[in-house]
Design a protein around this motif. Structure first.
Motif, PDB file in Angstrom:
ATOM      1  N   TYR A  61      -4.289  11.471 -12.181  1.00 47.40           N
ATOM      2  CA  TYR A  61      -3.060  12.081 -12.699  1.00 47.40           C
ATOM      3  C   TYR A  61      -1.975  12.093 -11.626  1.00 47.40           C
ATOM      4  CZ  TYR A  61       0.053  14.958 -15.439  1.00 47.40           C
ATOM      5  OH  TYR A  61       1.151  15.408 -16.145  1.00 47.40           O
ATOM      6  N   ALA A  62      -2.368  12.358 -10.381  1.00 51.42           N
ATOM      7  CA  ALA A  62      -1.395  12.318  -9.285  1.00 51.42           C
ATOM      8  C   ALA A  62      -0.770  10.934  -9.172  1.00 51.42           C
ATOM      9  CB  ALA A  62      -2.075  12.709  -7.978  1.00 51.42           C
ATOM     10  N   GLY A  95     -11.696  16.652  -9.518  1.00 53.25           N
ATOM     11  CA  GLY A  95     -10.955  16.001  -8.446  1.00 53.25           C
ATOM     12  C   GLY A  95     -10.617  14.558  -8.728  1.00 53.25           C
ATOM     13  N   ASN A  96     -11.549  13.824  -9.354  1.00 48.14           N
ATOM     14  CA  ASN A  96     -11.346  12.394  -9.605  1.00 48.14           C
ATOM     15  C   ASN A  96     -10.211  12.151 -10.598  1.00 48.14           C
ATOM     16  OD1 ASN A  96     -14.154  13.611 -10.008  1.00 48.14           O
ATOM     17  ND2 ASN A  96     -14.620  11.826  -8.745  1.00 48.14           N
ATOM     18  N   VAL A  97     -10.254  12.834 -11.730  1.00 46.87           N
ATOM     19  CA  VAL A  97      -9.213  12.610 -12.736  1.00 46.87           C
ATOM     20  C   VAL A  97      -7.882  13.198 -12.275  1.00 46.87           C
ATOM     21  CG1 VAL A  97      -9.572  14.673 -14.183  1.00 46.87           C
ATOM     22  CG2 VAL A  97      -8.808  12.530 -15.230  1.00 46.87           C
ATOM     23  N   ARG A 127       0.860  -1.182   0.000  1.00 50.86           N
ATOM     24  CA  ARG A 127       0.000   0.000   0.000  1.00 50.86           C
ATOM     25  C   ARG A 127       0.894   1.229   0.000  1.00 50.86           C
ATOM     26  NH1 ARG A 127      -5.361  -1.283   1.635  1.00 50.86           N
ATOM     27  NH2 ARG A 127      -5.540  -3.401   2.479  1.00 50.86           N
ATOM     28  N   MET A 128       0.596   2.153  -0.891  1.00 54.00           N
ATOM     29  CA  MET A 128       1.365   3.383  -1.000  1.00 54.00           C
ATOM     30  C   MET A 128       0.415   4.552  -1.142  1.00 54.00           C
ATOM     31  SD  MET A 128       4.486   2.217  -3.529  1.00 54.00           S
ATOM     32  CE  MET A 128       5.483   0.772  -3.155  1.00 54.00           C
ATOM     33  N   GLU A 129       0.963   5.754  -1.178  1.00 53.18           N
ATOM     34  CA  GLU A 129       0.171   6.953  -1.408  1.00 53.18           C
ATOM     35  C   GLU A 129       0.892   7.866  -2.382  1.00 53.18           C
ATOM     36  OE1 GLU A 129      -0.590   8.855   2.340  1.00 53.18           O
ATOM     37  OE2 GLU A 129      -2.428   7.694   2.674  1.00 53.18           O
ATOM     38  N   ALA A 130       0.128   8.433  -3.296  1.00 50.08           N
ATOM     39  CA  ALA A 130       0.650   9.473  -4.183  1.00 50.08           C
ATOM     40  C   ALA A 130       0.276  10.830  -3.599  1.00 50.08           C
ATOM     41  CB  ALA A 130       0.060   9.327  -5.581  1.00 50.08           C
ATOM     42  N   GLY A 140      -2.912  20.680  -3.158  1.00 49.48           N
ATOM     43  CA  GLY A 140      -3.487  20.638  -1.827  1.00 49.48           C
ATOM     44  C   GLY A 140      -4.533  19.567  -1.605  1.00 49.48           C
ATOM     45  N   ALA A 141      -4.803  18.739  -2.601  1.00 49.16           N
ATOM     46  CA  ALA A 141      -5.776  17.659  -2.449  1.00 49.16           C
ATOM     47  C   ALA A 141      -5.201  16.569  -1.550  1.00 49.16           C
ATOM     48  CB  ALA A 141      -6.143  17.086  -3.809  1.00 49.16           C
TER      49      ALA A 141
END
Length: 315
Positions: free
Chosen positions: A134-135, A128-130, A53-56, A61-62
């Motif tokens: 992209y992030a 926000g979703n796309v 598990r990781m995070e982008a 600021g999202a």
């Protein structure tokens, strides 16, 4: 033009899914229960795949974007990678629902799969979703060396709303010019909000995902009624006026799927724009038909998808 009674057109081997699928209309009040449900899955065979598990980092600021990362063990060199965006009408679904599928696919294709838990509508509307997607792409590209990935062989894949996000992300990546996708792999993608307002194909959209659900999903994503004049192509990829320069594309859909016309038209426009495009339409098949493991049409669809991915990832 009204939708016809098309039950007699359904492939008999696919029909059991129609009886098992919850027949509920979507509403804001129903979303918590829909999001909490779990669909039965066949037992998954053991595979040699690492899971993390990781995070982008979120953009502008999202919040950080959760990622499920699967990497096949035992492969030589940097792995090719599928950035996967789950379906769910833009309002439901999560990466954890696909764990067994992604573990098996990563092992079979000797690749990595990064599954994105993007924010759902209506709590988070476009863009926000796309931007979450992209992030995730930006993170995977920038951290490719640390993750053991080949950044020249990273493509995007999604089903239904995930296919819509994948198509929107491919356009966004092309236009921003920061990262080059190797392919886009779209399974019955949800790419045109105008399907909500135009007369549907008379034999399309009776099962699983119908016009009422489509209106709910698009309204939740856009934050307003679908079909207007100013919808961004990053939300509804079919709105794009220029498809040149997109990566090689795979599209599959069912002949009875509500999205069949928008998917066929998108494939035709991609071909006209010079984008290498592979298209499959399966007779007797409705939305989500490839979830019926014993049906020959579903098996053929999944084989076609898997072999196209193999070619895209490994050449």
């Amino acid at each position: 033009m009204a939708t016809l009674d098309t039950r007699h057109l359904v492939d008999p081997e696919l029909a059991p899914l129609l009886d098992a699928w919850p027949n509920v209309e979507l509403s804001v009040e129903m979303l918590p229960a829909i999001r909490a449900r779990s669909l039965p899955r066949p037992p998954a065979p053991p595979v040699d795949v690492r899971f993390d598990r990781m995070e982008a980092p979120g953009r502008d600021g999202a919040p950080a974007v959760p990622l499920h990362v699967y990497r096949a063990n035992g492969a030589d060199g940097a792995l090719p990678c599928i950035l996967h965006l789950h379906g769910g009408g833009y309002v439901a679904g999560k990466a954890s629902e696909l764990t067994d599928i992604h573990r098996a696919l990563a092992a079979d294709l000797a690749c990595a799969i990064v599954s994105v838990d993007y924010r759902l509508a209506p709590e988070t509307c476009f863009p926000g979703n796309v931007e979450d997607c992209y992030a995730a792409l930006d993170f995977v590209m920038r951290e490719a060396d640390a993750l053991g990935l080949d950044r020249t062989r990273i493509g995007v894949m999604g089903e239904s709303a995930g296919g819509g996000l994948a198509a929107g992300l491919a356009l966004l990546a092309r236009d921003r010019g920061e990262h080059a996708l190797a392919f886009q792999h779209l399974i019955y993608p949800m790419i045109d909000d105008r399907t909500c307002t135009e007369p549907p194909h008379p034999t399309a959209g009776e099962f699983i995902w119908n016009r009422a659900k489509n209106v709910f999903g698009w309204t939740a994503l856009l934050g307003h009624a679908p079909g207007g004049a100013d919808v961004s192509p990053y939300a509804a990829a079919a709105r794009a006026t220029d498809l040149a320069g997109l990566p090689p594309t795979f599209i599959s859909t069912g002949a009875l799927d509500l999205f069949v016309d928008e998917d066929l038209l998108y494939a035709r426009r991609l071909i006209a724009a010079g984008v290498p495009t592979e298209l499959h339409v399966y007779p007797g098949a409705f939305h989500a038909f490839n979830l019926v493991p014993g049906a020959r049409t579903a098996q053929q669809s999944n084989r076609d998808s898997r072999e196209a991915l193999r070619r895209a990832l490994h050449g």
